[in-house]
Scaffold this motif. Structure first.
Motif, PDB file in Angstrom:
ATOM      1  N   SER A   1       0.852  -1.185   0.000  1.00 40.07           N
ATOM      2  CA  SER A   1       0.000   0.000   0.000  1.00 40.07           C
ATOM      3  C   SER A   1       0.886   1.231   0.000  1.00 40.07           C
ATOM      4  O   SER A   1       1.557   1.524   0.987  1.00 40.07           O
TER       5      SER A   1
ATOM      6  N   ALA B   1       2.878   3.782  -3.282  1.00 40.35           N
ATOM      7  CA  ALA B   1       3.926   3.704  -4.310  1.00 40.35           C
ATOM      8  C   ALA B   1       4.828   4.928  -4.257  1.00 40.35           C
ATOM      9  O   ALA B   1       5.168   5.527  -5.271  1.00 40.35           O
TER      10      ALA B   1
ATOM     11  N   GLY C   1       7.558   2.128  -1.095  1.00 42.35           N
ATOM     12  CA  GLY C   1       6.779   1.101  -1.781  1.00 42.35           C
ATOM     13  C   GLY C   1       7.405   0.703  -3.108  1.00 42.35           C
ATOM     14  O   GLY C   1       7.443  -0.486  -3.460  1.00 42.35           O
TER      15      GLY C   1
ATOM     16  N   VAL D   1      -0.292  -0.705  -4.934  1.00 46.57           N
ATOM     17  CA  VAL D   1      -1.418   0.212  -5.127  1.00 46.57           C
ATOM     18  C   VAL D   1      -1.130   1.561  -4.468  1.00 46.57           C
ATOM     19  O   VAL D   1      -0.413   1.645  -3.469  1.00 46.57           O
TER      20      VAL D   1
ATOM     21  N   ARG E   1      10.574  17.362  -2.414  1.00 45.23           N
ATOM     22  CA  ARG E   1      10.667  16.812  -1.059  1.00 45.23           C
ATOM     23  C   ARG E   1      12.089  16.385  -0.697  1.00 45.23           C
ATOM     24  O   ARG E   1      13.000  17.187  -0.654  1.00 45.23           O
TER      25      ARG E   1
ATOM     26  N   LYS F   1      15.555  15.535  -1.141  1.00 44.53           N
ATOM     27  CA  LYS F   1      16.431  15.674  -2.324  1.00 44.53           C
ATOM     28  C   LYS F   1      17.849  15.188  -2.068  1.00 44.53           C
ATOM     29  O   LYS F   1      18.650  15.114  -2.992  1.00 44.53           O
TER      30      LYS F   1
ATOM     31  N   GLU G   1      11.952   8.820  -7.784  1.00 45.31           N
ATOM     32  CA  GLU G   1      10.820   7.889  -7.906  1.00 45.31           C
ATOM     33  C   GLU G   1      10.571   7.513  -9.370  1.00 45.31           C
ATOM     34  O   GLU G   1      10.190   6.379  -9.673  1.00 45.31           O
TER      35      GLU G   1
ATOM     36  N   HIS H   1      -5.938   3.550  -6.646  1.00 48.01           N
ATOM     37  CA  HIS H   1      -6.336   2.362  -5.889  1.00 48.01           C
ATOM     38  C   HIS H   1      -5.947   2.584  -4.424  1.00 48.01           C
ATOM     39  O   HIS H   1      -4.752   2.507  -4.086  1.00 48.01           O
ATOM     40  N   GLY H   2      -6.922   2.874  -3.583  1.00 46.56           N
ATOM     41  CA  GLY H   2      -6.635   3.175  -2.182  1.00 46.56           C
ATOM     42  C   GLY H   2      -7.032   2.040  -1.251  1.00 46.56           C
ATOM     43  O   GLY H   2      -8.131   1.484  -1.371  1.00 46.56           O
ATOM     44  N   LEU H   3      -6.138   1.700  -0.350  1.00 45.66           N
ATOM     45  CA  LEU H   3      -6.459   0.700   0.671  1.00 45.66           C
ATOM     46  C   LEU H   3      -7.483   1.309   1.635  1.00 45.66           C
ATOM     47  O   LEU H   3      -7.235   2.378   2.192  1.00 45.66           O
TER      48      LEU H   3
ATOM     49  N   ALA I   1       3.281   0.906   3.143  1.00 45.25           N
ATOM     50  CA  ALA I   1       4.300   1.881   2.705  1.00 45.25           C
ATOM     51  C   ALA I   1       3.552   3.159   2.355  1.00 45.25           C
ATOM     52  O   ALA I   1       3.858   3.830   1.370  1.00 45.25           O
TER      53      ALA I   1
ATOM     54  N   PHE J   1      -2.432   4.608   6.726  1.00 46.21           N
ATOM     55  CA  PHE J   1      -3.695   3.946   7.093  1.00 46.21           C
ATOM     56  C   PHE J   1      -3.396   2.610   7.767  1.00 46.21           C
ATOM     57  O   PHE J   1      -4.032   2.242   8.755  1.00 46.21           O
TER      58      PHE J   1
ATOM     59  N   SER K   1       4.313  23.588  -0.344  1.00 47.76           N
ATOM     60  CA  SER K   1       3.663  23.121   0.871  1.00 47.76           C
ATOM     61  C   SER K   1       4.171  23.916   2.055  1.00 47.76           C
ATOM     62  O   SER K   1       5.334  24.303   2.104  1.00 47.76           O
TER      63      SER K   1
ATOM     64  N   PHE L   1       4.472  23.332   6.055  1.00 43.81           N
ATOM     65  CA  PHE L   1       4.389  22.228   7.004  1.00 43.81           C
ATOM     66  C   PHE L   1       4.465  22.713   8.428  1.00 43.81           C
ATOM     67  O   PHE L   1       5.353  23.472   8.781  1.00 43.81           O
TER      68      PHE L   1
HETATM   69  C1  LIG Z   1       6.689  18.741   2.259  1.00 46.16           C
HETATM   70  C2  LIG Z   1       7.696  17.651   2.503  1.00 46.16           C
HETATM   71  C3  LIG Z   1       9.039  17.977   2.465  1.00 46.16           C
HETATM   72  C4  LIG Z   1       9.989  16.992   2.694  1.00 46.16           C
HETATM   73  N1  LIG Z   1      11.291  17.337   2.623  1.00 46.16           N
HETATM   74  C5  LIG Z   1      12.235  16.402   2.813  1.00 46.16           C
HETATM   75  C6  LIG Z   1      13.598  16.705   2.701  1.00 46.16           C
HETATM   76  O1  LIG Z   1      13.969  17.843   2.414  1.00 46.16           O
HETATM   77  N2  LIG Z   1      14.504  15.721   2.917  1.00 46.16           N
HETATM   78  C7  LIG Z   1      14.112  14.430   3.212  1.00 46.16           C
HETATM   79  O2  LIG Z   1      14.972  13.559   3.378  1.00 46.16           O
HETATM   80  N3  LIG Z   1      12.818  14.106   3.306  1.00 46.16           N
HETATM   81  C8  LIG Z   1      11.885  15.050   3.122  1.00 46.16           C
HETATM   82  N4  LIG Z   1      10.601  14.727   3.230  1.00 46.16           N
HETATM   83  C9  LIG Z   1      10.280  13.367   3.617  1.00 46.16           C
HETATM   84  C10 LIG Z   1      10.295  12.395   2.476  1.00 46.16           C
HETATM   85  O3  LIG Z   1       9.593  12.952   1.387  1.00 46.16           O
HETATM   86  C11 LIG Z   1       9.650  11.108   3.003  1.00 46.16           C
HETATM   87  O4  LIG Z   1      10.496  10.579   3.995  1.00 46.16           O
HETATM   88  C12 LIG Z   1       9.423  10.081   1.922  1.00 46.16           C
HETATM   89  O5  LIG Z   1       8.546  10.544   0.937  1.00 46.16           O
HETATM   90  C13 LIG Z   1       8.833   8.830   2.564  1.00 46.16           C
HETATM   91  O6  LIG Z   1       8.610   7.893   1.542  1.00 46.16           O
HETATM   92  P1  LIG Z   1       7.458   6.849   1.713  1.00 46.16           P
HETATM   93  O7  LIG Z   1       7.456   6.014   0.467  1.00 46.16           O
HETATM   94  O8  LIG Z   1       7.604   6.150   3.019  1.00 46.16           O
HETATM   95  O9  LIG Z   1       6.116   7.685   1.838  1.00 46.16           O
HETATM   96  P2  LIG Z   1       5.449   8.698   0.817  1.00 46.16           P
HETATM   97  O10 LIG Z   1       6.433   9.297  -0.104  1.00 46.16           O
HETATM   98  O11 LIG Z   1       4.608   9.606   1.656  1.00 46.16           O
HETATM   99  O12 LIG Z   1       4.502   7.775  -0.057  1.00 46.16           O
HETATM  100  C14 LIG Z   1       3.356   7.179   0.496  1.00 46.16           C
HETATM  101  C15 LIG Z   1       2.396   6.849  -0.621  1.00 46.16           C
HETATM  102  O13 LIG Z   1       1.307   6.136  -0.059  1.00 46.16           O
HETATM  103  C16 LIG Z   1       0.128   6.547  -0.700  1.00 46.16           C
HETATM  104  N5  LIG Z   1      -0.988   6.246   0.189  1.00 46.16           N
HETATM  105  C17 LIG Z   1      -1.342   6.858   1.348  1.00 46.16           C
HETATM  106  N6  LIG Z   1      -2.417   6.277   1.882  1.00 46.16           N
HETATM  107  C18 LIG Z   1      -2.764   5.260   1.051  1.00 46.16           C
HETATM  108  C19 LIG Z   1      -3.809   4.287   1.062  1.00 46.16           C
HETATM  109  N7  LIG Z   1      -4.727   4.245   2.056  1.00 46.16           N
HETATM  110  N8  LIG Z   1      -3.864   3.422   0.047  1.00 46.16           N
HETATM  111  C20 LIG Z   1      -2.961   3.448  -0.980  1.00 46.16           C
HETATM  112  N9  LIG Z   1      -1.961   4.354  -1.046  1.00 46.16           N
HETATM  113  C21 LIG Z   1      -1.858   5.251  -0.031  1.00 46.16           C
HETATM  114  C22 LIG Z   1       0.325   8.034  -0.953  1.00 46.16           C
HETATM  115  O14 LIG Z   1      -0.502   8.493  -2.018  1.00 46.16           O
HETATM  116  C23 LIG Z   1       1.802   8.084  -1.313  1.00 46.16           C
HETATM  117  O15 LIG Z   1       2.036   8.005  -2.711  1.00 46.16           O
HETATM  118  C24 LIG Z   1       9.612  15.666   2.991  1.00 46.16           C
HETATM  119  C25 LIG Z   1       8.260  15.350   3.029  1.00 46.16           C
HETATM  120  C26 LIG Z   1       7.311  16.311   2.780  1.00 46.16           C
HETATM  121  C27 LIG Z   1       5.859  15.937   2.810  1.00 46.16           C
END
Ligand SMILES: Cc1cc2nc3c(=O)[nH]c(=O)nc-3n(C[C@H](O)[C@H](O)[C@H](O)COP(=O)(O)OP(=O)(O)OC[C@H]3O[C@@H](n4cnc5c(N)ncnc54)[C@H](O)[C@@H]3O)c2cc1C
Length: 285
Positions: free
Chosen positions: A12, A14, A18, A35, A46, A48, A114, A132-134, A165, A171, A267, A269
């Motif tokens: 869950s 990408a 994921g 998904v 984000r 970088k 990505e 596709h959302g869980l 993921a 969730f 954004s 934050f």
């Molecule tokens: C504004 C911002 C700035 C950032 N700046 C930095 C930075 O400068 N340096 C740094 O190292 N990190 C930064 N980060 C953090 C970094 O982007 C995250 O650590 C990283 O994206 C985490 O990857 P992830 O795959 O775990 O989660 P995410 O990238 O958040 O991906 C999660 C995915 O899950 C999907 N999803 C959520 N819920 C569901 C569901 N119920 N069903 C299906 N899919 C779902 C979402 O659509 C998303 O695509 C930043 C984050 C944000 C938001």
């Protein structure tokens, strides 16, 4: 369950995590379904900074070369002080060793990292299913039954494992009662991918100190954009439009020759006591 089949693993989310897991499973011929509830890939810079250990993982995944080619090295930081500009390295890295071979301070916008992961996944014959959302799941002794909301209605899929993921607001994590442990910073900040006139990409431009004065512009290697960052007060409405960010940059730099022409993603934050809560908006152009 038209279009969805029972599988070994449901991932869950990408995002970076994921997609990485999906590539690993694909390499080992483990069946999975990847998904994501979003309509398409995330477009912001984000995270970088690609750390040395991450570079080792990317080498193992077979995509380090193309990730390196997608970005560049961190530029020198230029601090604009009352005494004039002062340059300092953004990252000081030790010499490579056999144990830590990659010591490049690599800068790649997260959406490009990505994209490279999706390309590698595609070479292995897979792709994320967006939209596709869980929305629910239940576990028993043999596996997990997962409900997925799709554009064609809810689907029920059976898998041996479910991997959450799905990001900071996961969730999956919340459903099984796992806390999001960690420190909160007690700060609020803007991060935005912008096209700018008035500065060049050769250094990471940094002005001011403190919540109401600091702002920086760092060229996003591999793009024609800069990542704009700056802290903001909790109690102010932040204007994330090009005009709003131009005003903020000019106020904080005193430079009226700098103009934010467009905003690709932005954004604001808030890191509040409890859990980090994103506020503001995300935009694509
Ligand atoms: C504004 C911002 C700035 C950032 N700046 C930095 C930075 O400068 N340096 C740094 O190292 N990190 C930064 N980060 C953090 C970094 O982007 C995250 O650590 C990283 O994206 C985490 O990857 P992830 O795959 O775990 O989660 P995410 O990238 O958040 O991906 C999660 C995915 O899950 C999907 N999803 C959520 N819920 C569901 C569901 N119920 N069903 C299906 N899919 C779902 C979402 O659509 C998303 O695509 C930043 C984050 C944000 C938001």
């Amino acid at each position: 369950m038209a279009g969805l089949v029972d599988t070994d693993v449901i991932i869950s989310g990408a995002g970076a995590a994921g997609l990485t897991l999906a590539v690993e499973l694909a390499r080992r011929q483990v069946s999975f379904l990847l998904v994501d509830k979003a309509a398409g890939p995330f477009t912001g810079s984000r995270g970088k900074g690609i750390q040395p250990r991450t570079q080792e993982v990317f080498e193992d995944l077979g995509l380090l070369d193309r990730v390196v080619a997608s970005g560049g090295e961190y530029p020198v930081q230029r601090f604009y002080t009352a005494e004039g500009p002062v340059d300092r390295p953004a990252v000081e890295m030790p010499e490579p060793t056999a144990a830590e071979p990659y010591q490049i301070p690599l800068l790649v916008p997260q959406f490009l990292t990505e994209r490279r992961l999706r390309e590698r996944l595609s070479e292995l014959g897979h792709a994320p299913r967006y939209g596709h959302g869980l929305v629910g799941f239940g576990q028993d002794g043999d596996g997990v039954s997962v409900r997925i909301a799709t554009p064609d209605g809810d689907r029920l899929v059976r898998a041996r494992y479910l991997v959450g993921a799905d990001g900071g607001s996961s969730f999956v994590r919340k459903s099984i009662g796992i806390e999001f442990a960690g420190e909160t910073l007690g700060v609020r900040a803007i991060v935005a991918d912008v096209r700018v006139d008035g500065v060049g990409p050769e250094v990471w431009h940094r002005w001011g100190q403190g919540t109401e004065a600091q702002v920086s512009l760092c060229a996003l290697a591999g793009t024609d954009m800069f990542q704009l960052q700056g802290p903001v007060r909790f109690d102010v409405e932040v204007d994330l439009s090009a005009d709003g960010l131009t005003t903020l940059v000019r106020e904080r730099t005193g430079r009226h020759d700098i103009t934010v022409r467009s905003v690709s993603w932005a954004s604001a934050f808030s890191m509040t006591p409890g859990s980090p809560t994103p506020t503001g908006r995300a935009a694509c152009s």
